[in-house]
Design an enzyme around this catalytic site. Structure first.
Site, PDB file in Angstrom:
ATOM      1  N   HIS A  33       0.843  -1.209   0.000  1.00  0.00           N
ATOM      2  CA  HIS A  33       0.000   0.000   0.000  1.00  0.00           C
ATOM      3  C   HIS A  33       0.876   1.258   0.000  1.00  0.00           C
ATOM      4  O   HIS A  33       0.577   2.242  -0.672  1.00  0.00           O
ATOM      5  CB  HIS A  33      -0.874   0.057   1.258  1.00  0.00           C
ATOM      6  N   GLN A  57     -18.698  -5.267  -0.143  1.00  0.00           N
ATOM      7  CA  GLN A  57     -17.929  -6.231  -0.927  1.00  0.00           C
ATOM      8  C   GLN A  57     -17.638  -7.527  -0.166  1.00  0.00           C
ATOM      9  O   GLN A  57     -16.811  -8.330  -0.603  1.00  0.00           O
ATOM     10  CB  GLN A  57     -16.644  -5.593  -1.476  1.00  0.00           C
ATOM     11  N   ARG A 184      -4.589  -9.987   4.075  1.00  0.00           N
ATOM     12  CA  ARG A 184      -5.161 -11.229   4.616  1.00  0.00           C
ATOM     13  C   ARG A 184      -4.112 -12.334   4.794  1.00  0.00           C
ATOM     14  O   ARG A 184      -4.455 -13.418   5.271  1.00  0.00           O
ATOM     15  CB  ARG A 184      -6.301 -11.717   3.726  1.00  0.00           C
TER      16      ARG A 184
HETATM   17  O1  PAF Z   1      -8.436  -3.330  -2.926  1.00  0.00           O
HETATM   18  C1  PAF Z   1      -9.041  -2.972  -1.894  1.00  0.00           C
HETATM   19  O2  PAF Z   1      -8.455  -2.856  -0.816  1.00  0.00           O
HETATM   20  C2  PAF Z   1     -10.526  -2.683  -1.985  1.00  0.00           C
HETATM   21  O3  PAF Z   1     -11.177  -3.551  -2.856  1.00  0.00           O
HETATM   22  C3  PAF Z   1     -10.838  -1.216  -2.336  1.00  0.00           C
HETATM   23  C4  PAF Z   1     -10.359  -0.877  -3.740  1.00  0.00           C
HETATM   24  C5  PAF Z   1     -10.172  -0.300  -1.322  1.00  0.00           C
HETATM   25  C6  PAF Z   1     -12.344  -0.973  -2.285  1.00  0.00           C
HETATM   26  O4  PAF Z   1     -12.866  -1.221  -1.018  1.00  0.00           O
END
Ligand code: PAF
Length: 206
Positions: A33, A57, A184
Site C-alpha cells: 500500500h 464487498q 489477509r
Molecule cells: O483493494 C481494496 O483494498 C478494496 O477492494 C478497495 C479498492 C479499497 C475498495 O474497497
C-alpha cells in the site's frame, strides 16, 4: 498529515487543492500500500489515502466483522510515506442510508475468476470506488496489480462512465519468500503459507 473522519471534513481539507491523487484501501496496511502512496505523490498536488472496510464487498459468511482495523498504525505508516490526507469515514457517515444505488459491472469481466467465487464482490467494489471518486474527485487513482481483475474492472468502469480519472497500476510487492504482500496473509498458518508460496512460484514460472 490531516485525517478526515467524514465526507464534510474531507471536502473542507481538499478545498484549495486543484489536483487530487487517491489510493483507496481497507486499512491493515503493508509495504505494498505504501508503495502505491509513494507512486501517487507526483501525480497531483495532494495525496489522499482512504481507509474504509467496505461492507458491500463482503459476502455474509466472509470476514467483515473480523477484518483487522488498525487505524492508528495505518495513519503512522501513511504519514511516513508522505500521504497528505487520510479519509477514514465511519460507516454511518459513508453509508448514512442503505446504499441501494449500486454500480453493476458486466458479467464477462466481473463474474469470472474471483467474482465467480465471490458473487457480488465487484458490485461492492465498483460502488464504493465510484462513491470514493465522487467524494475525492481525483485526477488520478492508484490500484495494485496484485488485484489484477479489480484493476481491469475499475479501468473499464472509468472508461464507460467517461470519468476524468487516470487509473495508474502499481507493481506487486512481495515478501522474501515470494508471496505477494496482502492484508489477509496474516490469516495463513505456516503450512498454508508454504502452499501459497509454492503455488505462487509455480504460476509465475509458467
Ligand atoms: O483493494 C481494496 O483494498 C478494496 O477492494 C478497495 C479498492 C479499497 C475498495 O474497497
Amino acid at each position: 498529515m490531516l485525517i478526515a473522519h467524514s465526507i464534510a471534513e474531507l471536502r473542507h481539507h481538499l478545498a484549495g487543492f486543484n489536483d487530487h491523487a487517491l489510493v483507496p484501501t481497507m486499512g491493515n496496511l503493508h509495504e505494498g500500500h505504501l508503495a502505491l502512496v509513494r507512486q501517487a505523490k507526483p501525480l497531483a498536488d495532494v495525496t489522499v489515502a482512504s481507509i474504509f472496510v467496505n461492507r458491500l464487498q463482503f459476502l455474509p459468511h466472509e470476514d467483515f466483522d473480523t477484518y483487522p482495523r488498525t487505524r492508528d498504525s495505518d495513519c503512522a505508516k501513511l504519514e511516513a510515506a508522505g500521504c497528505d490526507i487520510v479519509f477514514a469515514p465511519s460507516e454511518q457517515d459513508f453509508y448514512p442510508e442503505p446504499q441501494t444505488f449500486k454500480v453493476q459491472p458486466p458479467a464477462d469481466l466481473a463474474d469470472i475468476l474471483e467474482g465467480h467465487f465471490r458473487p457480488g464482490f465487484f458490485v461492492g467494489v465498483c460502488t464504493v470506488v465510484m462513491k470514493l471518486f465522487a467524494c475525492i474527485q481525483p485526477r488520478a487513482a492508484v490500484f495494485g496489480k496484485k488485484d489484477y481483475q479489480q484493476l481491469m474492472v475499475i479501468r473499464r468502469m472509468v472508461r464507460q462512465f467517461a470519468l476524468p480519472i487516470e487509473i495508474v497500476a502499481g507493481e506487486t510487492c512481495r515478501a522474501d519468500d515470494g508471496l505477494a504482500l496482502s492484508s489477509r496473509n496474516g490469516y495463513l498458518s505456516a503450512d498454508q503459507r508454504g502452499e501459497a508460496v509454492h503455488l505462487s512460484r509455480a504460476r509465475r514460472s509458467q
